[in-house]
Enzyme design. Structure first.
Site: not given
Length: 245
Positions: A137, A150
């Protein structure tokens, strides 16, 4: 010769879009996810789809699923290690421990277990070798506001990618990572409505078609094993990533 790929998280989002692209390109595609009906929707009537309904956090189920694919096809050429989740953003001291344990189990343990199973098969098969593509990501590089859980998990994915790139050399196993920014999936719809920014404001962010992620993964997967895309970032051009914060 037909190539074989396993895609985790294939029941929705980036996993579904990518799986459909590989199916259309003629690859044998193993569709992994917890929801069998969703995987069947991804597969449609494609004869080259293999539905593998299991939870990536279940070590025994992961091993059995990869063994089934290897038995069906004779080998596994590529793993797109894509399954992942997110939790509600917020300050770390306000984040429930249960949220951390949940996201850690999927985004770290699940990614580890899938990579472990793929690596083992690729190491044993003849001819030896294969490719693992991890879904990182942009948060593997730069965090969003309130994203400690996250962001930690995605930094862990980067560590795994680097380790497997080194450990896989002796076995002709290549490992790379695709870092995605604002691909329009159900998880990213919130970007079109406004999300917190580093300066405390809330702003709508640009998004891109998830098909561009699929084409990037296809390029990585189609390279010969003596070539590797180590890290690639594919993102909506105007998203606040460069200069974030």
């Amino acid at each position: 010769m037909t190539q074989n790929i396993i895609i985790t998280g294939a029941g929705s989002g980036i996993g579904r879009v990518t799986a459909k692209a590989f199916l259309e390109a003629g690859w044998n595609v193993g569709l992994v996810g917890r929801r069998e009906e969703a995987l069947k929707e991804t597969a449609g009537d494609a004869a080259n789809a293999l539905v593998l309904p299991f939870d990536v956090t279940d070590a025994a189920a992961v091993e059995a699923g990869f063994a089934r694919a290897a038995s069906e096809w004779g080998r596994i050429d590529v793993l797109f290690n894509n399954a992942g989740v997110n939790v509600k953003g917020g300050m770390i001291d306000e984040t429930p421990v249960e949220d951390w344990l949940y996201i850690n189990q999927v985004n770290i343990t699940g990614v580890f277990l899938a990579a472990r199973a793929a690596f083992g098969q690729m190491r044993r098969q003849d001819p030896q070798g294969g490719r693992i593509i991890n879904n990182g990501s942009v948060s593997a590089h730069v965090p969003r506001w309130g994203s400690s859980c996250y962001t930690m998990t995605k930094h862990a994915v980067t560590g795994l990618t680097r380790s497997l790139s080194l450990d896989g050399r002796a076995f002709d196993i290549a490992c790379g990572q695709v870092d995605i920014g604002n691909a329009l999936t159900d998880m990213a719809v919130k970007m079109t409505k406004g999300v917190p920014q580093a300066d405390g404001s809330v702003a709508v962010e640009p998004v891109m078609d998830a098909a561009h992620v699929a084409s990037t993964v296809m390029h990585m997967a189609s390279l010969p094993l003596d070539v590797n895309v180590q890290f690639v970032t594919v993102m909506a051009s105007a998203m606040p990533y460069i200069g974030r914060g």
